[in-house]
Design a protein around this motif. Structure first.
Motif, PDB file in Angstrom:
ATOM      1  N   ARG A 109      -7.441   9.810 -47.326  1.00 25.56           N
ATOM      2  CA  ARG A 109      -6.326  10.455 -46.619  1.00 25.56           C
ATOM      3  C   ARG A 109      -6.365  10.128 -45.125  1.00 25.56           C
ATOM      4  O   ARG A 109      -5.331   9.827 -44.511  1.00 25.56           O
ATOM      5  CB  ARG A 109      -6.371  11.965 -46.818  1.00 25.56           C
ATOM      6  CG  ARG A 109      -5.156  12.704 -46.261  1.00 25.56           C
ATOM      7  CD  ARG A 109      -5.190  14.169 -46.661  1.00 25.56           C
ATOM      8  NE  ARG A 109      -6.217  14.901 -45.950  1.00 25.56           N
ATOM      9  CZ  ARG A 109      -6.005  15.589 -44.810  1.00 25.56           C
ATOM     10  NH1 ARG A 109      -4.797  15.620 -44.275  1.00 25.56           N
ATOM     11  NH2 ARG A 109      -6.985  16.240 -44.230  1.00 25.56           N
ATOM     12  N   GLY A 110      -7.554  10.166 -44.543  1.00 25.98           N
ATOM     13  CA  GLY A 110      -7.690   9.848 -43.124  1.00 25.98           C
ATOM     14  C   GLY A 110      -7.329   8.403 -42.829  1.00 25.98           C
ATOM     15  O   GLY A 110      -6.670   8.109 -41.819  1.00 25.98           O
ATOM     16  N   GLY A 111      -7.737   7.491 -43.722  1.00 27.60           N
ATOM     17  CA  GLY A 111      -7.415   6.076 -43.536  1.00 27.60           C
ATOM     18  C   GLY A 111      -5.926   5.815 -43.629  1.00 27.60           C
ATOM     19  O   GLY A 111      -5.365   5.064 -42.825  1.00 27.60           O
ATOM     20  N   LEU A 112      -5.275   6.442 -44.588  1.00 31.29           N
ATOM     21  CA  LEU A 112      -3.829   6.266 -44.746  1.00 31.29           C
ATOM     22  C   LEU A 112      -3.068   6.865 -43.564  1.00 31.29           C
ATOM     23  O   LEU A 112      -2.087   6.286 -43.087  1.00 31.29           O
ATOM     24  CB  LEU A 112      -3.369   6.918 -46.057  1.00 31.29           C
ATOM     25  CG  LEU A 112      -3.903   6.288 -47.352  1.00 31.29           C
ATOM     26  CD1 LEU A 112      -3.470   7.098 -48.562  1.00 31.29           C
ATOM     27  CD2 LEU A 112      -3.437   4.842 -47.494  1.00 31.29           C
ATOM     28  N   ASN A 113      -3.532   8.001 -43.085  1.00 36.29           N
ATOM     29  CA  ASN A 113      -2.867   8.648 -41.948  1.00 36.29           C
ATOM     30  C   ASN A 113      -3.018   7.859 -40.648  1.00 36.29           C
ATOM     31  O   ASN A 113      -2.245   8.062 -39.708  1.00 36.29           O
ATOM     32  CB  ASN A 113      -3.427  10.064 -41.738  1.00 36.29           C
ATOM     33  CG  ASN A 113      -2.793  11.075 -42.677  1.00 36.29           C
ATOM     34  OD1 ASN A 113      -1.627  10.946 -43.049  1.00 36.29           O
ATOM     35  ND2 ASN A 113      -3.558  12.080 -43.077  1.00 36.29           N
ATOM     36  N   SER A 114      -4.020   6.975 -40.608  1.00 36.22           N
ATOM     37  CA  SER A 114      -4.261   6.221 -39.382  1.00 36.22           C
ATOM     38  C   SER A 114      -3.279   5.058 -39.187  1.00 36.22           C
ATOM     39  O   SER A 114      -3.219   4.484 -38.105  1.00 36.22           O
ATOM     40  CB  SER A 114      -5.694   5.667 -39.382  1.00 36.22           C
ATOM     41  OG  SER A 114      -5.842   4.643 -40.363  1.00 36.22           O
ATOM     42  N   ILE A 115      -2.526   4.741 -40.223  1.00 33.45           N
ATOM     43  CA  ILE A 115      -1.562   3.635 -40.138  1.00 33.45           C
ATOM     44  C   ILE A 115      -0.285   4.113 -39.454  1.00 33.45           C
ATOM     45  O   ILE A 115       0.224   5.200 -39.758  1.00 33.45           O
ATOM     46  CB  ILE A 115      -1.244   3.072 -41.545  1.00 33.45           C
ATOM     47  CG1 ILE A 115      -2.535   2.621 -42.235  1.00 33.45           C
ATOM     48  CG2 ILE A 115      -0.265   1.913 -41.444  1.00 33.45           C
ATOM     49  CD1 ILE A 115      -3.335   1.602 -41.485  1.00 33.45           C
ATOM     50  N   ASP A 116       0.220   3.308 -38.548  1.00 37.62           N
ATOM     51  CA  ASP A 116       1.420   3.655 -37.772  1.00 37.62           C
ATOM     52  C   ASP A 116       2.598   3.933 -38.701  1.00 37.62           C
ATOM     53  O   ASP A 116       2.922   3.141 -39.592  1.00 37.62           O
ATOM     54  CB  ASP A 116       1.756   2.495 -36.835  1.00 37.62           C
ATOM     55  CG  ASP A 116       2.939   2.812 -35.930  1.00 37.62           C
ATOM     56  OD1 ASP A 116       3.278   3.999 -35.812  1.00 37.62           O
ATOM     57  OD2 ASP A 116       3.519   1.867 -35.378  1.00 37.62           O
ATOM     58  N   LYS A 117       3.242   5.069 -38.499  1.00 36.70           N
ATOM     59  CA  LYS A 117       4.380   5.459 -39.335  1.00 36.70           C
ATOM     60  C   LYS A 117       5.555   4.481 -39.201  1.00 36.70           C
ATOM     61  O   LYS A 117       6.380   4.369 -40.094  1.00 36.70           O
ATOM     62  CB  LYS A 117       4.854   6.868 -38.963  1.00 36.70           C
ATOM     63  CG  LYS A 117       3.784   7.947 -39.083  1.00 36.70           C
ATOM     64  CD  LYS A 117       3.259   8.094 -40.489  1.00 36.70           C
ATOM     65  CE  LYS A 117       2.217   9.213 -40.580  1.00 36.70           C
ATOM     66  NZ  LYS A 117       1.619   9.325 -41.928  1.00 36.70           N
TER      67      LYS A 117
END
Length: 217
Positions: A109-117
């Motif tokens: 979840r943290g890795g996915l959230n780190s990608i620019d929206k």
């Protein structure tokens, strides 16, 4: 200290059998926890109504419980509740998987959230579906950032297999204790060897992860 007596062929073979059980438990738990943890992590990242909240409660519950308590619960309580008399190794693997999957879910979840929206919005506007965007755009980039914490977690899992000695799982530490029971003179030689075996495997895993990370940069 009796190194000669501790390092007999019978003792070394017995330790090796325990170490193979350790590696087997760790390998199965790593694969299962990665699959389950990835699924939970994606659900939480996607903010699926109700399901995401339920997964969040589950993750926080497991992450804040000691692994030893989970091992006891799975081995003693689950058979009482369900009537399923599972083997020691099955109990150990299930316990490790439950605990590790919660940790992996947070890393995912943290890795996915780190990608620019903005990348997600650009991908969706170009015609890609949400699943396609997640699989082809978000996840590959997030994976690079997830490798270091993921490897650290897998190394921790391999070390945590030693806790299953409490339910007499025939892993490395359990077999070392059996050998040490024959003589106090074996304690230091045997546990030095056990430490070396753990270190060698964990160090190799860390080196492999470094090479993998370098290839992807």
């Amino acid at each position: 200290m009796d190194f000669a007596g501790a390092y007999t062929s019978d003792h070394l073979i017995y330790l090796l059998k325990g170490f193979l059980v350790t590696l087997e438990m760790a390998a199965i738990a790593i694969v299962l926890s990665f699959v389950i943890g990835s699924l939970i992590g994606v659900i939480r990242y996607s903010k699926i109504p109700v399901l995401s909240q339920l997964m969040g409660v589950w993750v926080e519950l497991i992450r804040n419980l000691p692994l030893l308590l989970i091992i006891f619960f799975v081995y003693f309580a689950v058979p009482e509740i369900t009537g399923w008399n599972m083997s020691i190794l099955t109990s150990a693997i299930i316990s490790l998987t439950i605990f590790e999957s919660a940790m992996i879910a947070e890393i995912i979840r943290g890795g996915l959230n780190s990608i620019d929206k903005g990348q997600i919005e650009a991908s969706r506007s170009s015609g890609l579906s949400y699943v396609q965007t997640l699989w082809h755009i978000v996840f590959p980039q997030a994976l690079r950032r997830m490798v270091p914490p993921m490897v650290s977690q897998f190394i921790s899992l391999l070390k945590d297999t030693s806790l299953t000695v409490i339910i007499a799982a025939p892993e490395l530490v359990h077999n070392a204790q059996i050998i040490n029971g024959a003589s106090q003179q074996y304690v230091i030689p045997i546990f030095l060897l056990v430490a070396l075996m753990y270190f060698t495997v964990n160090y190799c895993i860390a080196l492999f992860a470094q090479r993998f990370e370098l290839k992807r940069t």
